[in-house]
Design an enzyme around this catalytic site. Structure first.
Site, PDB file in Angstrom:
ATOM      1  CG  HIS A  27      22.439  90.533   6.517  1.00 25.27           C
ATOM      2  ND1 HIS A  27      23.635  90.594   5.838  1.00 25.27           N
ATOM      3  CD2 HIS A  27      21.698  91.563   6.055  1.00 25.27           C
ATOM      4  CE1 HIS A  27      23.606  91.614   5.006  1.00 25.27           C
ATOM      5  NE2 HIS A  27      22.433  92.219   5.099  1.00 25.27           N
ATOM      6  CD  GLU A  28      19.102  90.370   0.890  1.00 27.29           C
ATOM      7  OE1 GLU A  28      19.089  91.600   1.033  1.00 27.29           O
ATOM      8  OE2 GLU A  28      19.562  89.811  -0.141  1.00 27.29           O
ATOM      9  NE  ARG A  48      20.607  91.756  -2.057  1.00 24.93           N
ATOM     10  CZ  ARG A  48      21.176  92.919  -1.702  1.00 24.93           C
ATOM     11  NH1 ARG A  48      22.039  93.532  -2.512  1.00 24.93           N
ATOM     12  NH2 ARG A  48      20.923  93.457  -0.515  1.00 24.93           N
ATOM     13  CB  CYS A  82      18.736  92.750   3.976  1.00 19.53           C
ATOM     14  SG  CYS A  82      19.678  94.296   4.206  1.00 19.53           S
ATOM     15  CB  CYS A 140      14.393  95.500  18.934  1.00 16.17           C
ATOM     16  SG  CYS A 140      14.308  94.338  20.299  1.00 16.17           S
ATOM     17  CB  CYS A 189      13.556  96.515  24.647  1.00 19.51           C
ATOM     18  SG  CYS A 189      13.482  97.131  22.953  1.00 19.51           S
ATOM     19  CB  CYS A 242      11.971  92.058  22.280  1.00 16.85           C
ATOM     20  SG  CYS A 242      11.983  93.651  23.131  1.00 16.85           S
ATOM     21  CB  CYS A 273      10.016  97.224  21.308  1.00 18.26           C
ATOM     22  SG  CYS A 273      11.099  96.228  20.264  1.00 18.26           S
ATOM     23  NE  ARG A 320      23.222  96.640  16.933  1.00 20.85           N
ATOM     24  CZ  ARG A 320      24.503  96.354  16.765  1.00 20.85           C
ATOM     25  NH1 ARG A 320      25.089  95.406  17.485  1.00 20.85           N
ATOM     26  NH2 ARG A 320      25.218  97.023  15.871  1.00 20.85           N
ATOM     27  CB  CYS A 372      23.252  92.361   1.655  1.00 18.00           C
ATOM     28  SG  CYS A 372      23.128  94.100   2.073  1.00 18.00           S
ATOM     29  CG  HIS A 373      27.835  96.628  -1.090  1.00 11.83           C
ATOM     30  ND1 HIS A 373      27.992  97.022  -2.396  1.00 11.83           N
ATOM     31  CD2 HIS A 373      29.042  96.828  -0.497  1.00 11.83           C
ATOM     32  CE1 HIS A 373      29.226  97.440  -2.577  1.00 11.83           C
ATOM     33  NE2 HIS A 373      29.877  97.340  -1.436  1.00 11.83           N
ATOM     34  CB  THR A 374      25.810  94.890   4.818  1.00 11.64           C
ATOM     35  OG1 THR A 374      25.062  96.032   4.405  1.00 11.64           O
ATOM     36  CG2 THR A 374      26.299  95.110   6.232  1.00 11.64           C
TER      37      THR A 374
HETATM   38  N1  LIG Z   1      20.980 100.975   6.444  1.00  8.37           N
HETATM   39  C1  LIG Z   1      20.636  99.726   6.202  1.00  8.37           C
HETATM   40  O1  LIG Z   1      19.799  99.147   6.892  1.00  8.37           O
HETATM   41  C2  LIG Z   1      21.261  99.001   5.072  1.00  8.37           C
HETATM   42  C3  LIG Z   1      22.358  99.502   4.427  1.00  8.37           C
HETATM   43  N2  LIG Z   1      22.924  98.827   3.354  1.00  8.37           N
HETATM   44  C4  LIG Z   1      24.042  99.482   2.679  1.00  8.37           C
HETATM   45  O2  LIG Z   1      23.518 100.098   1.509  1.00  8.37           O
HETATM   46  C5  LIG Z   1      24.545 100.257   0.533  1.00  8.37           C
HETATM   47  C6  LIG Z   1      24.084  99.718  -0.815  1.00  8.37           C
HETATM   48  O3  LIG Z   1      23.953  98.310  -0.750  1.00  8.37           O
HETATM   49  P1  LIG Z   1      23.603  97.493  -2.102  1.00  8.37           P
HETATM   50  O4  LIG Z   1      22.563  98.203  -2.868  1.00  8.37           O
HETATM   51  O5  LIG Z   1      23.417  96.077  -1.698  1.00  8.37           O
HETATM   52  O6  LIG Z   1      24.996  97.650  -2.868  1.00  8.37           O
HETATM   53  P2  LIG Z   1      25.256  97.514  -4.453  1.00  8.37           P
HETATM   54  O7  LIG Z   1      26.704  97.231  -4.590  1.00  8.37           O
HETATM   55  O8  LIG Z   1      24.274  96.568  -5.029  1.00  8.37           O
HETATM   56  O9  LIG Z   1      24.909  98.962  -5.043  1.00  8.37           O
HETATM   57  C7  LIG Z   1      25.689 100.112  -4.845  1.00  8.37           C
HETATM   58  C8  LIG Z   1      25.456 101.028  -6.045  1.00  8.37           C
HETATM   59  O10 LIG Z   1      26.093 102.295  -5.793  1.00  8.37           O
HETATM   60  C9  LIG Z   1      26.697 102.722  -6.989  1.00  8.37           C
HETATM   61  N3  LIG Z   1      27.760 103.684  -6.674  1.00  8.37           N
HETATM   62  C10 LIG Z   1      28.986 103.439  -6.128  1.00  8.37           C
HETATM   63  N4  LIG Z   1      29.676 104.586  -5.979  1.00  8.37           N
HETATM   64  C11 LIG Z   1      28.866 105.584  -6.424  1.00  8.37           C
HETATM   65  C12 LIG Z   1      29.020 106.997  -6.540  1.00  8.37           C
HETATM   66  N5  LIG Z   1      30.151 107.600  -6.163  1.00  8.37           N
HETATM   67  N6  LIG Z   1      27.995 107.703  -7.030  1.00  8.37           N
HETATM   68  C13 LIG Z   1      26.848 107.096  -7.426  1.00  8.37           C
HETATM   69  N7  LIG Z   1      26.662 105.753  -7.366  1.00  8.37           N
HETATM   70  C14 LIG Z   1      27.657 104.999  -6.865  1.00  8.37           C
HETATM   71  C15 LIG Z   1      27.213 101.428  -7.622  1.00  8.37           C
HETATM   72  O11 LIG Z   1      27.486 101.581  -9.011  1.00  8.37           O
HETATM   73  C16 LIG Z   1      26.040 100.490  -7.344  1.00  8.37           C
HETATM   74  O12 LIG Z   1      25.081 100.549  -8.380  1.00  8.37           O
HETATM   75  C17 LIG Z   1      25.751  99.542   1.122  1.00  8.37           C
HETATM   76  O13 LIG Z   1      26.570 100.503   1.769  1.00  8.37           O
HETATM   77  C18 LIG Z   1      25.135  98.606   2.144  1.00  8.37           C
HETATM   78  O14 LIG Z   1      26.061  98.239   3.128  1.00  8.37           O
HETATM   79  C19 LIG Z   1      22.387  97.673   2.885  1.00  8.37           C
HETATM   80  C20 LIG Z   1      21.297  97.126   3.490  1.00  8.37           C
HETATM   81  C21 LIG Z   1      20.680  97.693   4.680  1.00  8.37           C
HETATM   82  N1  LIG Z   2      28.417  97.223  12.201  1.00  9.35           N
HETATM   83  C1  LIG Z   2      28.593  98.490  11.552  1.00  9.35           C
HETATM   84  C2  LIG Z   2      27.327  99.096  11.082  1.00  9.35           C
HETATM   85  C3  LIG Z   2      26.572  98.206  10.123  1.00  9.35           C
HETATM   86  C4  LIG Z   2      25.173  98.725   9.951  1.00  9.35           C
HETATM   87  O1  LIG Z   2      24.949  99.910   9.990  1.00  9.35           O
HETATM   88  N2  LIG Z   2      24.221  97.837   9.753  1.00  9.35           N
HETATM   89  C5  LIG Z   2      22.857  98.214   9.471  1.00  9.35           C
HETATM   90  C6  LIG Z   2      22.249  97.188   8.632  1.00  9.35           C
HETATM   91  S1  LIG Z   2      23.120  96.994   7.132  1.00  9.35           S
HETATM   92  C7  LIG Z   2      22.353  95.736   6.396  1.00  9.35           C
HETATM   93  O2  LIG Z   2      22.706  95.308   5.355  1.00  9.35           O
HETATM   94  C8  LIG Z   2      22.021  98.280  10.730  1.00  9.35           C
HETATM   95  O3  LIG Z   2      20.923  97.778  10.860  1.00  9.35           O
HETATM   96  N3  LIG Z   2      22.489  98.961  11.697  1.00  9.35           N
HETATM   97  C9  LIG Z   2      21.833  99.094  12.971  1.00  9.35           C
HETATM   98  C10 LIG Z   2      22.481  98.221  13.998  1.00  9.35           C
HETATM   99  O4  LIG Z   2      22.019  98.214  15.138  1.00  9.35           O
HETATM  100  O5  LIG Z   2      23.446  97.525  13.653  1.00  9.35           O
HETATM  101  C11 LIG Z   2      29.353  99.472  12.441  1.00  9.35           C
HETATM  102  O6  LIG Z   2      29.734  99.083  13.551  1.00  9.35           O
HETATM  103  O7  LIG Z   2      29.560 100.587  11.993  1.00  9.35           O
HETATM  104 ZN   LIG Z   3      21.839  93.847   4.008  1.00  6.45          ZN
HETATM  105 ZN   LIG Z   4      12.726  95.345  21.670  1.00  7.91          ZN
END
Ligand SMILES: NC(=O)C1=CN([C@@H]2O[C@H](COP(=O)(O)OP(=O)(O)OC[C@H]3O[C@@H](n4cnc5c(N)ncnc54)[C@H](O)[C@@H]3O)[C@@H](O)[C@H]2O)C=CC1
Ligand SMILES: N[C@@H](CCC(=O)N[C@@H](CSC=O)C(=O)NCC(=O)O)C(=O)O
Ligand SMILES: [Zn+2]
Ligand SMILES: [Zn+2]
Length: 369
Positions: A62-63, A364, A169, A106, A95, A92, A98, A110, A40-42
Site C-alpha cells: 500500500h506504499e 524501509r 504511507c 473519507c 462524502c 472524494c 470529507c 471504505r 510497511c509493517h502493516t
Molecule cells: N496509523 C497508521 O496510519 C499507520 C500505522 N502503522 C503501524 O505503525 C507501526 C510501526 O510501523 P513501522 O515503523 O513500519 O514498523 P517497524 O517494524 O519499522 O518499527 C517498529 C519499531 O518499534 C520498535 N519496538 C518494538 N517493540 C517495542 C517496545 N516494546 N518498546 C519500544 N520499541 C519497540 C522496534 O524495535 C522497531 O524499531 C506498526 O504497528 C504499523 O502497522 C504504519 C503505518 C500507518
Molecule cells: N484493518 C485493521 C486496521 C488497520 C489499520 O488501522 N490501518 C490504518 C493504516 S495502517 C497503514 O500502514 C488505517 O488507515 N486505518 C483506518 C482505516 O480506515 O482502515 C483492523 O481491522 O483492525
Molecule cells: Zn503502511
Molecule cells: Zn470522502
C-alpha cells in the site's frame, strides 16, 4: 492484461511471485503501472494473520508510486502519463467525512475496500480463474494495479519513484501525526515509542515543528544512531532502565511530555505512552496498529487528570491535497527520505524485505519493478 505480482495466498506463508490476470479500469477507475513500493509493517501484520480485516488470497502492498497507464470512463482528475501515489485513505471531497473538515477518513469506498473489493463489489485481479483480493485499496505488490480515481494523488514528475513511494504511507503517517494530528508547537517536549519506518518520520516531523526535547524509546539499540540522525535529542532503551520506564520518562521530561506517539502497535507500550504524558494536558497519539483482539487499558484517573488519548490514520493527511505537498517538502529538502531507504529489492526478493524488517535490520525496504 497480465501482471507480475507477489501474492499472499495464505496467512503466514511467504509471498509467491506469479502472473495474474488483471481487468482494465471500469468507469471512475485508473490503471497504474507501479514503479516502486515500500514494505510497511502493516503489510507484515496482515501477512502474519494479525489483521481482523485480512483476506486471502490477496495482493498486499500500500506504499507505492507509479504512472497512470489507462483511465476508465468519466475520469477527469488524472490523465495517462501522470505520476501518482496510490492512497489507502482516499479523498472524494463529497462524502460526509470529507465535507466535515474534521477528518481525513473519507468513507466513500471504505466498506468495499475493507472487503478486498473495488467499489462495484468485484475484484480486478484473478489467478487461474479465481478472484484475488485487493488490499487497502492499493495492492502495490503488483506491477500493475487498478484504483478508483479518488484514491490516487498526482505528484510532480521529477520525484524519484524509489523514494517518493514512501510518502504513500510511512513518511506521511509519521510527519502528518506531528503536524496534522498533534499540531506540535515550537518548544513542546515529545516522546516517540518505536523508531522504525514510522517513528523516524515522527522524529523528523517534530524537529521540523521546532520541538524542544525529542525523546526516542526503542528496545533495539541500533535505533539510537538512526534517531539522532533525524532530530532525536535523547534516547531511552527500556532494557537499560532499572526502575519503572514511565517514571523515568516523566522525570526526564520534567513532569511528562506534551505529546507522545506510539509507533510500535504494542498495547502495553500504548499504555506507557499515555502515562508518560504531562498531567493536565499531555496527549498521546496511537499510530501503531495492534493485532486483532488486543485492547488498550489504563486507570481512568490518567484521563481524569487531564491526559488525552487519540489516534491517527495516514497522519491525518487528506491524500489528494496533502501528498503532493509532502512530495514537494521532500524535493525541496524540508524533509529527508533517501537515508531511510535501507534496502532496494527486486520483486523476486520481496520476502527478504519482510525478513529484514522482522530482524530489525531495515528501516524501509523498497521493491523496484
Ligand atoms: N496509523 C497508521 O496510519 C499507520 C500505522 N502503522 C503501524 O505503525 C507501526 C510501526 O510501523 P513501522 O515503523 O513500519 O514498523 P517497524 O517494524 O519499522 O518499527 C517498529 C519499531 O518499534 C520498535 N519496538 C518494538 N517493540 C517495542 C517496545 N516494546 N518498546 C519500544 N520499541 C519497540 C522496534 O524495535 C522497531 O524499531 C506498526 O504497528 C504499523 O502497522 C504504519 C503505518 C500507518
Ligand atoms: N484493518 C485493521 C486496521 C488497520 C489499520 O488501522 N490501518 C490504518 C493504516 S495502517 C497503514 O500502514 C488505517 O488507515 N486505518 C483506518 C482505516 O480506515 O482502515 C483492523 O481491522 O483492525
Ligand atoms: Zn503502511
Ligand atoms: Zn470522502
Amino acid at each position: 492484461m497480465k501482471t507480475r505480482a507477489a501474492v499472499a495466498f495464505e496467512a503466514k506463508r511467504p509471498l509467491e511471485i506469479v502472473e495474474l490476470d488483471l481487468e482494465g479500469p471500469k468507469p471512475g477507475e485508473v490503471l497504474i503501472e507501479i514503479m516502486a513500493t515500500g514494505i510497511c509493517h502493516t503489510d507484515a501484520y496482515t501477512l502474519d494473520g494479525l489483521d481482523s480485516e485480512g483476506i486471502f488470497p490477496s495482493v498486499l502492498g500500500h506504499e507505492g508510486a507509479g504512472i497512470v497507464r489507462e483511465v476508465g470512463a468519466g475520469v477527469t482528475s488524472v490523465s495517462v502519463g501522470d505520476h501518482v501515489i496510490p492512497l489507502y485513505t482516499p479523498e472524494c471531497r463529497q462524502c460526509k467525512s470529507c465535507l466535515s473538515g474534521k477528518t481525513n477518513l473519507c468513507t466513500a469506498i471504505r466498506a468495499t475496500q475493507g472487503k478486498g473489493l473495488m467499489p462495484d463489489g468485484t475484484t480486478r485481479f484473478s489467478y487461474k480463474g479465481q478472484p484475488i483480493y485487493h488490499y487497502m485499496g492499493c495492492s502495490t505488490f503488483s506491477n500493475f494495479t487498478v484504483l478508483p480515481e479518488i484514491a490516487v494523488a498526482k505528484i510532480r514528475e521529477d520525484a524519484p519513484f524509489q523514494t517518493s513511494c514512501y510518502v504513500g504511507c510511512g513518511v506521511t503517517t509519521g510527519v502528518g501525526a506531528v503536524v496534522n494530528t498533534a499540531k506540535v508547537a515550537p518548544g513542546d517536549n515529545i516522546i516517540v515509542f518505536g523508531l522504525g519506518g514510522i517513528g523516524l518520520n515522527v522524529l523528523q516531523g517534530a524537529k521540523m515543528a521546532g520541538a524542544n526535547m525529542i525523546v526516542g524509546v526503542d528496545i533495539n539499540p541500533d535505533r539510537e544512531e538512526w534517531g539522532r540522525r533525524f532530530g532525536m535529542t535523547h534516547f531511552v532503551n527500556p532494557k537499560d532502565v532499572s526502575g519503572d520506564l514511565v517514571q523515568h520518562l516523566v522525570a526526564l521530561t520534567d513532569g511528562g511530555a506534551d505529546y507522545t506517539f506510539d509507533c510500535t502497535g504494542n498495547t502495553d507500550v500504548m499504555r506507557q505512552a499515555l502515562e508518560a504524558c504531562h498531567r493536565g494536558w499531555g496527549t498521546s497519539i496511537i499510530i501503531g496498529v495492534a493485532e486483532a483482539g488486543k485492547e488498550i487499558a489504563t486507570r481512568p484517573f490518567q484521563l481524569v487528570t487531564g491526559r488525552n488519548w487519540r489516534g491517527t490514520a495516514f497522519g491525518g493527511a487528506k491524500g489528494r491535497t496533502d501528498v503532493p505537498k509532502i512530495v514537494d517538502w521532500y524535493m525541496n529538502g524540508k524533509i529527508e527520505i533517501d537515508p531511510m531507504i535501507t534496502h532496494v529489492l527486486s520483486l523476486e526478493e520481496i520476502n527478504k524485505g519482510f525478513d529484514l524488517m522482522h530482524a530489525g535490520e531495515s528501516i524501509r525496504s523498497v521493491v523496484v519493478y
